[in-house]
Design a protein around this motif. Structure first.
Motif, short mmCIF file in Angstrom:
data_model
loop_
_atom_site.label_atom_id
_atom_site.label_comp_id
_atom_site.label_asym_id
_atom_site.label_seq_id
_atom_site.Cartn_x
_atom_site.Cartn_y
_atom_site.Cartn_z
N LYS A 57 -3.15 4.96 2.79
CA LYS A 57 -3.33 3.52 2.57
C LYS A 57 -2.35 2.70 3.40
O LYS A 57 -2.72 1.69 3.99
CB LYS A 57 -3.21 3.19 1.08
CG LYS A 57 -4.40 3.71 0.28
CD LYS A 57 -4.24 3.51 -1.20
CE LYS A 57 -4.60 2.12 -1.61
NZ LYS A 57 -4.67 1.96 -3.08
N GLN A 67 -3.25 0.10 6.46
CA GLN A 67 -2.69 -1.26 6.41
C GLN A 67 -1.91 -1.56 7.68
O GLN A 67 -2.10 -2.60 8.31
CB GLN A 67 -1.78 -1.41 5.19
CG GLN A 67 -0.99 -2.70 5.14
CD GLN A 67 -1.82 -3.91 4.78
OE1 GLN A 67 -2.65 -3.82 3.91
NE2 GLN A 67 -1.59 -5.02 5.41
N ASP A 68 -1.03 -0.63 8.07
CA ASP A 68 -0.19 -0.85 9.26
C ASP A 68 -1.01 -0.93 10.54
O ASP A 68 -0.75 -1.77 11.40
CB ASP A 68 0.85 0.26 9.39
CG ASP A 68 1.90 0.25 8.28
OD1 ASP A 68 1.97 -0.74 7.52
OD2 ASP A 68 2.63 1.25 8.18
N ALA A 84 -5.83 -3.97 3.68
CA ALA A 84 -5.17 -3.55 2.44
C ALA A 84 -6.24 -3.03 1.49
O ALA A 84 -7.09 -3.78 1.03
CB ALA A 84 -4.43 -4.72 1.83
#
Length: 80
Positions: A31, A35-36, A41
């Motif tokens: 996750k 996100q990165d 998200a």
């Protein structure tokens, strides 16, 4: 038109092939890696497990039966 979840899965796989650091992060904390890398998200209630296939070890993933999901719409398709 391709499903958004398939597009994100495909992008994640491609990036993992090209970027060893992303691959390690994807295996350790999928996750956070998503996100990165992509600014997506995933909701807290969504669990993600990353496994790596090899030339001699494959995984067969059986998705949930749409009939078992009930009549409520799920956000999973939108984000993953």
């Amino acid at each position: 038109m391709e499903c958004p979840s398939k597009r994100l899965k495909s992008r994640s796989s491609k990036k993992a092939w090209e970027d060893p650091a992303f691959k390690q992060q994807l295996l350790a904390d999928p996750k956070a890696a998503v996100q990165d890398a992509f600014g997506v998200a995933l909701p807290q209630e969504i669990q993600v497990t990353t496994v790596e296939e090899t030339a001699s070890h494959y995984y067969l993933v059986i998705p949930p039966n749409p009939e078992d999901l009930g009549s409520g719409e799920s956000n999973v398709e939108v984000v993953w």
